[in-house]
Write an enzyme that holds these catalytic residues in place. Structure first.
Site, PDB file in Angstrom:
ATOM      1  N   CYS A  76       0.819  -1.209   0.000  1.00 39.62           N
ATOM      2  CA  CYS A  76       0.000   0.000   0.000  1.00 39.62           C
ATOM      3  C   CYS A  76       0.858   1.266   0.000  1.00 39.62           C
ATOM      4  CB  CYS A  76      -0.914   0.003   1.227  1.00 39.62           C
ATOM      5  SG  CYS A  76      -1.965   1.457   1.339  1.00 39.62           S
ATOM      6  N   CYS A  82      -1.347   5.681   7.240  1.00 36.08           N
ATOM      7  CA  CYS A  82      -2.720   5.297   7.575  1.00 36.08           C
ATOM      8  C   CYS A  82      -2.798   4.646   8.952  1.00 36.08           C
ATOM      9  CB  CYS A  82      -3.250   4.354   6.497  1.00 36.08           C
ATOM     10  SG  CYS A  82      -4.790   3.528   6.914  1.00 36.08           S
ATOM     11  N   CYS A  85      -2.892  -1.021   8.719  1.00 35.38           N
ATOM     12  CA  CYS A  85      -2.251  -2.341   8.606  1.00 35.38           C
ATOM     13  C   CYS A  85      -0.747  -2.145   8.696  1.00 35.38           C
ATOM     14  CB  CYS A  85      -2.666  -3.073   7.338  1.00 35.38           C
ATOM     15  SG  CYS A  85      -2.915  -2.063   5.885  1.00 35.38           S
ATOM     16  N   CYS A 179      -7.708   0.539  -1.031  1.00 32.36           N
ATOM     17  CA  CYS A 179      -7.436  -0.121   0.251  1.00 32.36           C
ATOM     18  C   CYS A 179      -7.319  -1.606  -0.048  1.00 32.36           C
ATOM     19  CB  CYS A 179      -8.541   0.133   1.270  1.00 32.36           C
ATOM     20  SG  CYS A 179      -8.264  -0.783   2.822  1.00 32.36           S
ATOM     21  N   GLN A 304     -18.263 -10.492  12.195  1.00 30.89           N
ATOM     22  CA  GLN A 304     -16.813 -10.532  12.054  1.00 30.89           C
ATOM     23  C   GLN A 304     -16.411  -9.976  10.687  1.00 30.89           C
ATOM     24  OE1 GLN A 304     -14.454 -11.231  14.157  1.00 30.89           O
ATOM     25  NE2 GLN A 304     -15.466 -12.350  15.814  1.00 30.89           N
ATOM     26  N   TYR A 333     -22.166 -12.518  25.608  1.00 37.22           N
ATOM     27  CA  TYR A 333     -21.777 -11.504  24.631  1.00 37.22           C
ATOM     28  C   TYR A 333     -22.044 -12.055  23.223  1.00 37.22           C
ATOM     29  CZ  TYR A 333     -19.213 -10.292  28.886  1.00 37.22           C
ATOM     30  OH  TYR A 333     -18.850 -10.044  30.194  1.00 37.22           O
ATOM     31  N   GLU A 354     -26.683 -10.597  25.538  1.00 37.07           N
ATOM     32  CA  GLU A 354     -25.984  -9.512  24.831  1.00 37.07           C
ATOM     33  C   GLU A 354     -26.477  -8.166  25.341  1.00 37.07           C
ATOM     34  OE1 GLU A 354     -24.090  -6.865  22.595  1.00 37.07           O
ATOM     35  OE2 GLU A 354     -23.552  -8.993  22.595  1.00 37.07           O
ATOM     36  N   CYS A 430     -10.415 -11.068  21.612  1.00 31.35           N
ATOM     37  CA  CYS A 430      -9.626 -10.284  20.659  1.00 31.35           C
ATOM     38  C   CYS A 430      -8.517  -9.537  21.371  1.00 31.35           C
ATOM     39  CB  CYS A 430     -10.518  -9.302  19.894  1.00 31.35           C
ATOM     40  SG  CYS A 430     -11.357  -8.104  20.959  1.00 31.35           S
TER      41      CYS A 430
END
Length: 484
Positions: A76, A82, A85, A179, A304, A333, A354, A430
């Site tokens: 990129c 940015c 990533c 992108c 996701q 969750y 949730e 995560c």
């Protein structure tokens, strides 16, 4: 009169030793630890120190003297600016190794725990073009590179742009051309909308966040694994003729769009919370598919962002749950109920909880779409919903699946889990650091043992990682519980 701050030093010929937390690389000079973004293990660099903390320094690369043998050319052109990533300069196999180490370090150093087995990390087949959702921001003031600012060419110094926010510059965006994480179609839609509005800038002024002026605010594009596409255009105020003209142009240029929507947002921020999503054409959702299950995904839905890796992640969760068909499963969750739906065919009943009411509404709709009758969902704050009264009413879970936000689980939730004593706990996270913290609490009195850990890479080219672990109640605890 204030004293002049001493300038931070430039350190020469610094060897980058390894990859550290949060995606930065690490170096050591005179027993001082230095964290450096966008460096690769093995680089020899001149490092400008930019920040001094009590126990470490932060720096930036001024010059790469000898590139690391593992360093690769980022794809990129916006790499390093940015921030989206930050590992494009590192080969994918090195990324996977670093992510596995990140999980291991969190469990052993933060949690002071070790699983009986680390299963190999689940890598992605596609390391680019995997994101199914991208959000672009309109700004009246795009970011200008140093070359652009110092160019002798006569150019305006304030130009509008549509793209991603610059880190730490909330009112500027990179006017991206491509992108490489999103689909090619996403690039083409974004470019079309940008050019259409720029050509008619008096009618479609890009938003000035500081002064809260302008019309065009943001552009959301979702591309499902089924091929369905959602586009949501956010306007600051409504001008029906102009709104209709833009949406009609988008629909004509991209007939493959399944759901074309718009939002009027007079708030100070770009979040969709509390706003009505209006349908211009098509449906108010697109369909994702997994093992024959279909999931309706709306503008506000959580799903996701890597559809293919989501299937691998949920497969690990189901494998760890070891369902035999008669279990009562709690899915904490649960979001829009994707994991609950995914395991429902392999157990007796699923109870999902949730916080977000809209997500629970989506979960119930998804169950109706798929003819799932053994799943029930509840909305509310987890610590208020998951109580012993709730368990007495809905049954004690044999298996508990939990997938909390990055902050991890509330202490009261952990206490209730320990009181309930499910036979197996599958914890998806995560954030390995908060996962390790929670696991150490769950395992503190010795009732649970940590059998397995498996990382799943949902986000190639970034430092982010999902990790799944399996806790199992020890047989002595099972005997005690049955005696009661």
């Amino acid at each position: 009169m204030s004293r002049k701050r001493k300038p931070f030093p430039l350190l020469e010929n610094v060897h980058i030793a390894d990859i550290a937390a949060e995606g930065k690389a690490i170096a050591r000079v005179d027993e001082q630890v230095i964290f450096v973004p966008y460096a690769a293990p093995g680089d020899i660099c001149d490092i400008q120190i930019v920040r001094k903390k009590r126990s470490y320094l932060e720096g930036r690369i001024e010059r790469i003297i000898t590139p690391s043998p593992v360093r690769v050319e980022p794809r990129c052109p916006h790499f390093g600016i940015c921030g989206g990533c930050s590992w494009q300069h590192i080969p994918y196999e090195v990324q996977l190794k670093a992510k596995q180490q990140q999980v291991s370090d969190a469990l052993t150093r933060i949690g002071k725990i070790e699983p009986q087995e680390y299963l190999p990390i689940v890598g992605a087949d596609e390391t680019y073009r995997y994101r199914n959702k991208l959000e672009f921001t309109f700004s009246h003031k795009r970011w200008l590179s140093l070359d652009e600012m110092t160019s002798e060419e006569e150019k305006p110094r304030i130009e509008p742009g549509l793209g991603f926010h610059i880190p730490r510059l909330f009112d500027k965006v990179i006017d991206i051309k491509q992108c490489f994480l999103g689909s090619d179609l996403s690039d083409r839609i974004r470019s079309f909308v940008r050019d259409y509005c720029l050509e008619r800038l008096e009618d479609y002024p890009f938003f000035d966040l500081k002064n809260q002026e302008g019309m065009m605010r943001s552009l959301l594009i979702r591309t499902a694994s089924t091929g369905e596409v959602m586009v949501v255009v956010m306007f600051y105020h409504d001008d029906p003729p102009k709104r209709m003209s833009l949406l009609a142009a988008i629909e004509k240029a991209f007939p493959e769009i399944t759901s074309l929507c718009y939002v009027i947002n007079p708030k100070c921020n770009d979040t969709l919370a509390g706003l009505a999503v209006e349908v211009y054409s098509g449906r108010n959702y697109i369909l994702e598919e997994m093992e024959g299950l279909r999931f309706g995904v709306g503008a506000k839905s959580f799903y996701q962002t890597n559809s293919r890796q989501a299937y691998k992640l949920y497969s690990v969760v189901r494998e760890f749950a070891s369902l035999g068909g008669q279990e009562l499963v709690y899915d904490l969750y649960t979001g829009t109920g994707t994991i609950a739906s995914f395991v429902s065919r392999f157990c007796k009943k699923v109870v999902g909880i949730e916080y977000v009411e809209d997500a629970v509404a989506d979960a119930r709709i998804n169950c109706r779409i798929n003819g799932i009758e053994n799943a029930t969902f509840f909305a509310g704050d987890m610590k208020d919903i998951l109580t012993m009264d709730f368990v007495s009413t809905h049954g004690k879970p044999d298996v508990l699946i939990t997938d909390p936000p990055r902050a991890g689980m509330h202490d009261d939730v952990i206490k209730t889990i320990l009181t309930v004593e499910p036979k197996r706990i599958v914890y998806v996270s995560c954030n390995p650091a908060t996962q390790a913290r929670d696991l150490s609490i769950l395992m503190a009195d010795g009732r649970y043992e940590l059998l397995k850990s498996r990382a799943v890479d949902m986000f190639p080219q970034t430092h982010h990682i999902e990790n799944v672990v399996l806790l199992e109640l020890r047989k002595t605890s099972l005997s005690s519980a049955s005696a009661l």
